[in-house]
Design an enzyme around this catalytic site. Sequence first.
Site, PDB file in Angstrom:
ATOM      1  N   GLU A 128     -14.466 -22.835  14.800  1.00 16.62           N
ATOM      2  CA  GLU A 128     -13.858 -21.526  15.048  1.00 16.62           C
ATOM      3  C   GLU A 128     -13.055 -21.050  13.825  1.00 16.62           C
ATOM      4  O   GLU A 128     -12.972 -19.851  13.558  1.00 16.62           O
ATOM      5  CB  GLU A 128     -12.960 -21.578  16.292  1.00 16.62           C
ATOM      6  CG  GLU A 128     -13.714 -21.787  17.601  1.00 16.62           C
ATOM      7  CD  GLU A 128     -14.542 -20.566  18.012  1.00 16.62           C
ATOM      8  OE1 GLU A 128     -15.458 -20.186  17.239  1.00 16.62           O
ATOM      9  OE2 GLU A 128     -14.289 -20.009  19.084  1.00 16.62           O
ATOM     10  N   THR A 181     -14.287 -11.452  16.027  1.00 15.62           N
ATOM     11  CA  THR A 181     -13.047 -11.984  16.611  1.00 15.62           C
ATOM     12  C   THR A 181     -11.896 -11.859  15.611  1.00 15.62           C
ATOM     13  O   THR A 181     -10.776 -11.497  15.976  1.00 15.62           O
ATOM     14  CB  THR A 181     -13.257 -13.463  17.011  1.00 15.62           C
ATOM     15  OG1 THR A 181     -14.394 -13.511  17.862  1.00 15.62           O
ATOM     16  CG2 THR A 181     -12.056 -14.029  17.728  1.00 15.62           C
TER      17      THR A 181
HETATM   18  N1  LIG Z   1     -23.877 -20.668  14.331  1.00 18.75           N
HETATM   19  C1  LIG Z   1     -23.157 -19.549  14.421  1.00 18.75           C
HETATM   20  N2  LIG Z   1     -23.200 -18.819  15.561  1.00 18.75           N
HETATM   21  C2  LIG Z   1     -22.504 -17.667  15.663  1.00 18.75           C
HETATM   22  N3  LIG Z   1     -21.720 -17.152  14.673  1.00 18.75           N
HETATM   23  C3  LIG Z   1     -21.647 -17.849  13.532  1.00 18.75           C
HETATM   24  C4  LIG Z   1     -22.348 -19.067  13.359  1.00 18.75           C
HETATM   25  N4  LIG Z   1     -22.081 -19.533  12.120  1.00 18.75           N
HETATM   26  C5  LIG Z   1     -21.256 -18.644  11.544  1.00 18.75           C
HETATM   27  N5  LIG Z   1     -20.987 -17.609  12.372  1.00 18.75           N
HETATM   28  C6  LIG Z   1     -20.141 -16.446  12.061  1.00 18.75           C
HETATM   29  O1  LIG Z   1     -19.108 -16.301  13.031  1.00 18.75           O
HETATM   30  C7  LIG Z   1     -18.866 -14.915  13.288  1.00 18.75           C
HETATM   31  C8  LIG Z   1     -19.067 -14.640  14.775  1.00 18.75           C
HETATM   32  O2  LIG Z   1     -18.067 -15.265  15.481  1.00 18.75           O
HETATM   33  P1  LIG Z   1     -17.004 -14.412  16.277  1.00 18.75           P
HETATM   34  O3  LIG Z   1     -16.558 -13.245  15.467  1.00 18.75           O
HETATM   35  O4  LIG Z   1     -15.984 -15.375  16.768  1.00 18.75           O
HETATM   36  O5  LIG Z   1     -17.867 -13.838  17.489  1.00 18.75           O
HETATM   37  P2  LIG Z   1     -18.201 -14.479  18.888  1.00 18.75           P
HETATM   38  O6  LIG Z   1     -17.241 -13.831  19.825  1.00 18.75           O
HETATM   39  O7  LIG Z   1     -19.577 -14.040  19.202  1.00 18.75           O
HETATM   40  O8  LIG Z   1     -18.044 -15.939  18.760  1.00 18.75           O
HETATM   41  C9  LIG Z   1     -19.865 -14.124  12.464  1.00 18.75           C
HETATM   42  O9  LIG Z   1     -19.225 -13.717  11.272  1.00 18.75           O
HETATM   43  C10 LIG Z   1     -20.951 -15.148  12.152  1.00 18.75           C
HETATM   44  O10 LIG Z   1     -21.616 -14.893  10.933  1.00 18.75           O
HETATM   45  N1  LIG Z   2      -8.830 -16.131  22.622  1.00 19.86           N
HETATM   46  C1  LIG Z   2      -9.725 -15.575  21.641  1.00 19.86           C
HETATM   47  C2  LIG Z   2     -11.119 -15.661  22.168  1.00 19.86           C
HETATM   48  C3  LIG Z   2     -12.174 -15.065  21.278  1.00 19.86           C
HETATM   49  O1  LIG Z   2     -13.395 -15.138  21.979  1.00 19.86           O
HETATM   50  P1  LIG Z   2     -14.749 -14.583  21.327  1.00 19.86           P
HETATM   51  O2  LIG Z   2     -15.797 -14.901  22.339  1.00 19.86           O
HETATM   52  O3  LIG Z   2     -14.555 -13.122  21.134  1.00 19.86           O
HETATM   53  O4  LIG Z   2     -14.942 -15.332  20.046  1.00 19.86           O
HETATM   54  C4  LIG Z   2      -9.344 -14.114  21.376  1.00 19.86           C
HETATM   55  O5  LIG Z   2      -9.150 -13.405  22.350  1.00 19.86           O
HETATM   56  O6  LIG Z   2      -9.225 -13.738  20.200  1.00 19.86           O
END
Ligand SMILES: Nc1ncnc2c1ncn2[C@@H]1O[C@H](COP(=O)(O)OP(=O)(O)O)[C@@H](O)[C@H]1O
Ligand SMILES: N[C@@H](CCOP(=O)(O)O)C(=O)O
Length: 306
Positions: A128, A181
Amino acid sequence: MDQIKVFSPATVANVSCGYDAMGFALETLGDDMIFTKTDSKGVIISKIEGADLPYDSDKNVAGAVAQLMLKDSKANFGLDIQIFKNFKPGSGLGSSAASASGAAFAVNQLLDKRYPDLELTKFAMQGEVVACGSAIADNVAAAIYGGFILVRSNEPLDIVNIPTPTNLIATIIHPQIEIKTEDARKVVPTQIDLKTAISQWSNVGGLISGLYSNNFDLIGRSLVDLVAEPNRKKLIPFFDEVKHAALKSGALGAGISGSGPSIFALSEGLETAKQVEYAIASVYKKSDIDFSTYVSQISKTGTRIQ
Ligand SMILES: Nc1ncnc2c1ncn2[C@@H]1O[C@H](COP(=O)(O)OP(=O)(O)O)[C@@H](O)[C@H]1O
Ligand SMILES: N[C@@H](CCOP(=O)(O)O)C(=O)O
């Protein structure tokens, strides 16, 4: 074992009142991943289907988590990872968490289950950090432990599984816009006043009590968020209309899933959850925004061998 195929679920974090502290896993939506041992050390990502994501093992959360675990365990093998994404990154459904947890779970199986779930959660939290810059536990803990979880403490990490009524059903709508996020965390205030804090922790207590006692009315009354939702909902088109439609069609409550743009609702029973799906889909059907909907039980098992 030289190869393992795993399913890692989508997750709904926060669940309205529990910003960074609560989450649950979905039964029917998630990613598939295949991990194969290699003789040469190091981690290669050989296939990604369903999303445009980095192949670089330091930048892909699955690769990053796998590398950490192989190093920590002084493993004498490397890994080839294939990722099949069934829902989009930036969805608010824990896409990065699904990959991070899938990697933690799978590598642990290939290491003959060396680490307990709490340690796997810590490794996945480092995924994360790669995805959004913060070591958030709510999505990854829900994916690894399954069911509904409470992050009682981040340091030291303490994860509590909360029992849920079997007929508590989630309805999700995912408008096809991406909210990272990392960006959505910037609009959440870093300080809140005492009155707001009191309401928020009262609702957390109410929600957990309602889940333990199968008190659906209490669950519904407690699905209130005074911290993230008021600031984040402006990022999500038609959020108020969707929430209103969900409640009017029988949902116990509704809110932003994780950091959005997905919106979740919880209902008592499948029939109501499907009525809610129909009602909230009708809101987006009137717009030009593409969307997907899902109706799912809360997954008892979380990340698992396929
Ligand atoms: N295996 C993966 N799966 C999903 N997102 C990834 C992965 N590896 C890297 N990322 C990066 O993480 C980010 C997406 O995560 P995030 O913003 O937390 O969204 P989500 O809520 O879908 O988890 C994007 O920038 C993506 O490129
Ligand atoms: N507690 C986090 C959870 C983010 O979840 P995602 O599924 O959007 O990656 C937040 O609220 O920022």
